[in-house]
Design an enzyme around this catalytic site. Structure first.
Site, PDB file in Angstrom:
ATOM      1  CE  LYS A 180      -3.772  -2.153  -0.580  1.00  0.00           C
ATOM      2  NZ  LYS A 180      -4.465  -2.993   0.344  1.00  0.00           N
TER       3      LYS A 180
HETATM    4  C1  LIG Z   1      -5.511  -3.924   0.810  1.00  0.00           C
HETATM    5  C2  LIG Z   1      -6.964  -3.742   0.801  1.00  0.00           C
HETATM    6  C3  LIG Z   1      -7.785  -4.052   1.894  1.00  0.00           C
HETATM    7  C4  LIG Z   1      -7.319  -4.786   3.116  1.00  0.00           C
HETATM    8  O1  LIG Z   1      -6.175  -4.305   3.715  1.00  0.00           O
HETATM    9  P1  LIG Z   1      -5.144  -5.328   4.380  1.00  0.00           P
HETATM   10  O2  LIG Z   1      -4.231  -4.413   5.135  1.00  0.00           O
HETATM   11  O3  LIG Z   1      -4.456  -6.065   3.282  1.00  0.00           O
HETATM   12  O4  LIG Z   1      -5.920  -6.219   5.281  1.00  0.00           O
HETATM   13  C5  LIG Z   1      -9.119  -3.743   1.815  1.00  0.00           C
HETATM   14  N1  LIG Z   1      -9.654  -3.173   0.727  1.00  0.00           N
HETATM   15  C6  LIG Z   1      -8.919  -2.877  -0.353  1.00  0.00           C
HETATM   16  C7  LIG Z   1      -9.573  -2.223  -1.529  1.00  0.00           C
HETATM   17  C8  LIG Z   1      -7.555  -3.173  -0.357  1.00  0.00           C
HETATM   18  O5  LIG Z   1      -6.832  -2.912  -1.459  1.00  0.00           O
END
Ligand SMILES: *Cc1c(COP(=O)(O)O)cnc(C)c1O
Length: 380
Positions: A180
């Site tokens: 992210k």
């Molecule tokens: C990455 C992501 C999540 C979940 O986040 P994690 O930290 O991986 O649990 C939820 N929604 C979207 C759209 C994502 O890209």
């Protein structure tokens, strides 16, 4: 092979981790609070609650507003399955809605049509980091008395009408997973302005334990070992160890945003006129970009993936629509736009450490692919 994404980590992160090691306090503690305060200041938010994943953040947000069995949550089908799993985890029903193919963001008119007396929340996803039309969504929320829970996993650092995503709205959830906008290794955050709800989420992230309540109500300040369990909780808190990585990453956020914007600018300029390739709409001066997605028209997406692979360019599909997933069949209704777009989307490499040569290789390969398919199958 160029990956589609990769975290940019180094000595700075190791240095922060070492500091935590030296204190001997690895769990929830001072480093987490420091990370929360940094984010709070940056977003100009009231409350920031750091947790172990973005999925946990969404789960806590839905739980804290009372989503339960029998409730409906409107959510785009085109999102990471985490957005849906948190709804079904609470035994509520996801109501899948369409997306706008130009942005991959929620189709607000379509979402509106799906509101019933059971609707308790709507969950927009700021796709690739580009903000949804929050004015319209919050307006719907007020009018129908439903919560707007933002899945802002892609959008840490993005803005909407001069305000940071997370600084307004009901509840905003971020992810700091490995790929992210910034990473904590794994991590997430719930951001909101309602103080009572924030207090509830703080308890819920640590097994529903309320250390303060017992002291407040019983006036026994001496017995610090006592605590009350006052609500359903989870072990979802962030650790100092992860917050340390987050602090080092946070210091680089502006650099990350600037570089990724400039890569996208170059992609957009060079790919714009390719036959059979449709770009998304970008708000480049407001977005903290998460990923770069194009649409490959004419049922050629999978062919494009194979072609790129031969050239050493990795690509991906983000995401497979959820209404066609086996586990969510109970909630499946036809979504023609989503189904079409899901077969066209292609994620190309985008990460801070990409060199200009890497970017050029992607452009060159995409250009070759476009020429190849248009020569083989002339239009008309
Ligand atoms: C990455 C992501 C999540 C979940 O986040 P994690 O930290 O991986 O649990 C939820 N929604 C979207 C759209 C994502 O890209």
């Amino acid at each position: 092979m160029l990956p589609t994404s990769r975290p940019s980590i180094g000595e700075e992160e190791l240095k922060e981790i070492k500091k935590v090691f030296d204190t001997g306090w690895l769990g929830l503690g001072a480093t987490v609070y420091e990370f929360e305060n940094k984010i709070k200041e940056y977003l100009n938010a009231e409350h920031v609650i750091a947790v172990n994943t973005g999925t946990s953040a969404l789960h806590l947000a839905l739980d804290a507003v009372g989503i339960k069995e029998g409730d409906e949550v409107i959510v785009p089908s085109l999102t990471f399955c985490a957005s849906i799993q948190v709804i079904t985890a609470l035994k509520a029903s996801p109501v899948f809605c369409e997306i706008n193919p130009k942005t991959l963001n929620i189709d607000i008119e379509d979402a509106k049509q799906r509101i019933t007396s059971k609707t308790k929340a709507i969950m927009p996803v700021h796709y690739c980091g580009n903000a949804c039309d929050m004015d319209a969504l919050l307006d719907i929320g007020r009018k129908h008395k439903i919560f707007v829970i933002e899945d802002a996993a892609h959008a840490f650092g993005s803005s909407y009408k001069g305000k940071k995503i997370g600084s307004f709205g009901d509840i905003t959830c971020f992810s700091f997973d490995p790929i992210k906008n910034i990473t904590c290794g794994e991590g997430g955050a719930v951001v909101l302005s309602n103080s009572d709800r924030a207090e509830e989420i703080r308890k819920k992230r640590l097994l529903g334990i309320d250390k303060d309540a017992w002291h407040r109500y019983k006036g026994q300040r001496k017995r610090s070992w006592f605590y009350d369990v006052t609500t359903q909780g989870y072990r979802y808190h962030m650790s100092n160890f992860n917050a340390a990585i987050g602090l080092a990453q946070f210091a680089k956020l502006d650099l990350f945003i600037e570089r990724k914007r400039s890569i996208i600018k170059r992609y957009n300029e060079q790919l714009r006129n390719l036959e059979g390739v449709q770009l998304l709409e970008w708000a480049l001066n407001r977005v903290a970009p998460f990923s770069y997605i194009v649409r490959i028209l004419g049922d050629k997406r999978d062919e494009a993936m194979d072609f790129l692979k031969e050239k050493g360019v990795g690509s991906g599909i983000h995401y497979i629509a959820n209404h066609i997933q086996p586990y969510f069949q109970k909630y499946n209704k036809p979504l023609p736009v989503t189904e079409k777009v899901c077969n066209e989307i292609l994620t190309l490499p985008l990460y801070y450490d990409m060199s200009d040569d890497d970017v050029d290789l992607v452009i060159k390969s995409m250009t070759e692919f476009s020429k190849k398919v248009t020569v083989n199958e002339p239009q008309g």
